[in-house]
Design an enzyme around this catalytic site. Structure first.
Site: not given
Ligand code: PLP
Length: 404
Positions: A145, A230, A259
């Site tokens: 993802f 990532d 985030k």
């Protein structure tokens, strides 16, 4: 006096007026304090998702982050890339030093930073490695993802994310996660990069076999392929180290962050580049109006300071290990596995338990704000400031839900 709305009305409005791309659990976040949040009726919940790792310092924003944000916001608005501001340089310096990397490309959201890493990798492939133009390939993993833009869903393994959205961006090769032979086999003269999450967060908190990242990095180096991590979800203390790759000393050529980078208030992400990749993109090959908002960068700088000063990665390591140990002690025929690193923790249920959503719903009723990810997994990602006593509070409720 204006009429006070209640949880049901807020949820009804969302149902009626918001395009429904999420499947939220029925809690309306009204106010928060540390690891606790309250709904408009005053019911209290423990924050166990932290906006998918964003709220590392709890709710609302940490007072020092809020002060840094507001002080900067009162000074000047968004300045754009046409000029300089007082935050971008210091932010980039501090983040580069924190990551021990060379340069920073700031963006807004995680997926935008992923897109930039892809651009850097492709250009590097053409101008440095000498790949024939428009032939560059990037290797990615099954069950990944990395976000939701068209290019990024082009290599999503989840058919629900892509079914109606083709045609897709070519140039991606998908291999199984955790499989080094598959990586070596997939590399050819056109391979520019290998893009991977150190732990697959959305994919169900899948931790790869020990040594995988280190070996993957070595394979990439051997074949002159960029190694891109990532760490949008796993980075900045979440997994009990500054970065999840530190468990294996597998420093990447590009490190993608998002985030919690904004400290739970700023909206900022980054593709952080090593010496090898720092000079690849040049004017006018990239840019974004909102990509260096001074107040978000001020919040991010303060969050990095607090992360180090208050030893939040260390706390995530200690409290996370305690949490996992106590979860593993629960004797329940419903549990297949407890896994994770630091404060990124998951319970995987056996298929016969009937799906994780119903457990998430029951936990919400008991006052725990958490969510299922994939069919059989509940992910817990509380704020990095959480204490063992607070984990004990949650454990009591988790046990109760598993016992009934
Ligand atoms: N990469 C990873 C590993 C993620 O977990 C996410 C979001 O959950 C993203 C990228 C996308 O980030 P954003 O939602 O900010 O675009």
């Amino acid at each position: 006096m204006p009429r006070k709305m209640g949880s049901k009305e807020y949820m009804d409005y969302v149902e009626k007026y918001v395009v429904q791309t999420y499947h939220p659990l029925p809690i309306v976040y009204s106010r928060g304090e540390g690891v606790w949040i309250w709904d408009p009726e005053g019911k209290r919940y423990m924050e166990m998702l932290s906006c998918y790792s964003t709220m590392g310092l709890g709710h609302p924003a940490h007072p020092e982050v809020l002060r840094a944000f507001v002080t900067q916001a009162k000074k000047v608005g968004i300045s754009s890339g046409a000029f300089y501001n007082e935050q971008l340089g210091p932010f980039a310096k501090e983040l580069a030093e924190f990551c021990q990397m060379a340069k920073v490309l700031p963006m807004n959201s995680g997926v935008e930073a992923v897109e930039r890493a892809i651009k850097i990798a492709r250009k590097w492939g053409y101008v440095v490695k000498g790949i024939e133009r428009d032939k560059a390939e990037i290797i990615v993993c099954e069950n990944n993802f990395h976000g939701r833009t068209i290019t990024v869903i082009s290599f999503s393994a989840n058919p629900k994310y892509k079914e109606y959205f083709g045609p897709f961006t070519p140039g991606f090769v998908i291999i199984p996660f955790g499989n080094l032979q598959a990586l070596e086999k997939a590399i050819n003269k056109n391979t520019a990069a290998f893009l991977v999450e150190p732990i697959q967060g959305e994919g169900g908190v899948i931790v790869p076999p020990d040594g995988y990242l280190k070996k993957a990095r070595e394979i990439c180096q051997k074949h002159n392929v960029l190694f891109i991590l990532d760490e949008v979800q796993t980075g900045l203390g979440r997994c009990g180290k500054r970065f999840a790759y530190e468990y294996e000393d597998a420093k990447p050529d590009i490190l993608i962050l998002g985030k919690f980078l904004g400290g739970g208030l700023g909206k900022v992400s980054a593709a952080v580049c090593s010496e090898k990749t720092a000079g690849v993109l040049a004017y006018p090959e990239d840019g974004s109006t909102f990509s260096a908002q001074p107040e978000s960068l001020a919040a991010a700088r303060m969050a990095l300071k607090i992360l180090v000063r208050d030893k939040l990665a260390e706390n995530a390591f200690e409290v996370g290990n305690y949490f996992m140990k106590r979860l593993r002690e629960i004797r329940s025929p419903l549990i297949k596995e407890v896994r994770g690193r630091g404060l990124l923790v998951a319970i995987e249920f056996k298929p016969e338990a009937g799906g994780a959503r119903k457990f998430a719903e029951r936990l919400v009723q008991e006052g725990i704000a958490c969510k299922e990810t994939h069919q059989y997994v509940i992910r817990f990602a509380p704020p990095l400031i959480i204490k063992k006593e607070e984990i004990d509070w949650a454990l009591k409720r988790i046990k109760k839900v598993l016992a009934t």
